[in-house]
Design an enzyme around this catalytic site. Structure first.
Site, PDB file in Angstrom:
ATOM      1  N   HIS A 130     -83.265   3.646 -30.146  1.00 52.71           N
ATOM      2  CA  HIS A 130     -83.363   2.377 -29.432  1.00 52.71           C
ATOM      3  C   HIS A 130     -83.076   1.207 -30.372  1.00 52.71           C
ATOM      4  O   HIS A 130     -82.347   0.286 -30.024  1.00 52.71           O
ATOM      5  CB  HIS A 130     -84.753   2.213 -28.796  1.00 52.71           C
ATOM      6  CG  HIS A 130     -84.863   2.820 -27.442  1.00 52.71           C
ATOM      7  ND1 HIS A 130     -84.837   4.175 -27.232  1.00 52.71           N
ATOM      8  CD2 HIS A 130     -85.004   2.241 -26.221  1.00 52.71           C
ATOM      9  CE1 HIS A 130     -84.961   4.411 -25.937  1.00 52.71           C
ATOM     10  NE2 HIS A 130     -85.062   3.250 -25.307  1.00 52.71           N
ATOM     11  N   LYS A 153     -93.791   9.104 -21.187  1.00 50.77           N
ATOM     12  CA  LYS A 153     -95.173   9.356 -20.779  1.00 50.77           C
ATOM     13  C   LYS A 153     -96.023   8.166 -21.200  1.00 50.77           C
ATOM     14  O   LYS A 153     -95.711   7.471 -22.172  1.00 50.77           O
ATOM     15  CB  LYS A 153     -95.712  10.658 -21.360  1.00 50.77           C
ATOM     16  CG  LYS A 153     -95.993  10.631 -22.847  1.00 50.77           C
ATOM     17  CD  LYS A 153     -96.647  11.911 -23.307  1.00 50.77           C
ATOM     18  CE  LYS A 153     -96.914  11.821 -24.813  1.00 50.77           C
ATOM     19  NZ  LYS A 153     -97.481  13.048 -25.334  1.00 50.77           N
TER      20      LYS A 153
END
Length: 173
Positions: free
Chosen positions: A37, A102
């Site tokens: 990222h 998650k």
């Protein structure tokens, strides 16, 4: 009853999803964790091309284990998503619409999901070996020096997830 989604997920399908919906995803998804990222945001800041077109894509926050013989991928359970919160808004601005991970996301990220009409899906942690059975192929496409955190292009069939933040900003949290 699960909703079956084929990537790329259409705008209509995405905005029709509601928190708590169970989905089964088939098609191409991309893996990326923290380091990938950061690399992508840095590339955008430097006006460089990204390893794949973000528009309408699905990014799964995972760092899989090495594949065993005759497997496409090793165990591939989701990683904690909050670590991507500082990068995700920039990627959403460039077209990313669906994220899988998650755990909870920040209120700022929830606001961005609503702004860009994206969705955040949760995969079940602790069942990485079972999730790997939905992966039919895996190919490193960028940042191989990151090892498990390299960006991979995965072909999945019936990858299970739950809508945790919908395009209206509603959240299970």
């Amino acid at each position: 009853m699960e909703k079956k989604l084929k990537t790329p997920i259409s705008d209509f399908e995405r905005v029709s999803l509601n928190i708590g919906d169970e989905v089964l995803i088939s098609g191409i998804i991309y893996t990326a964790r923290d380091a990938a990222h950061k690399n992508m945001v840095d590339a955008l800041d430097e006006s460089k091309e990204l390893p794949f077109d973000l528009k309408g894509q699905v990014v799964y926050y995972v760092g899989p284990t090495p594949a065993k013989p005759n497997q496409a991928i090793g165990s591939c359970g989701p990683t904690s998503s909050y670590r991507m919160d500082k990068f995700s808004p920039r990627l959403m601005k460039e077209g990313l619409k669906v994220m899988i991970g998650k755990g909870e996301r920040s209120q700022e990220l929830i606001n961005e999901v609503k702004k860009y009409q994206g969705v955040y899906l949760m995969a079940i942690g602790g069942i990485g070996a079972l999730l790997s059975k939905t992966v039919k192929s895996s190919e490193v496409i960028a940042y191989p020096e990151l090892g498990a955190e390299a960006i991979r292009k995965l072909e999945v069939v019936n990858f299970p997830a739950i809508v945790a933040i919908d395009s209206k900003g509603n959240t299970l949290f």
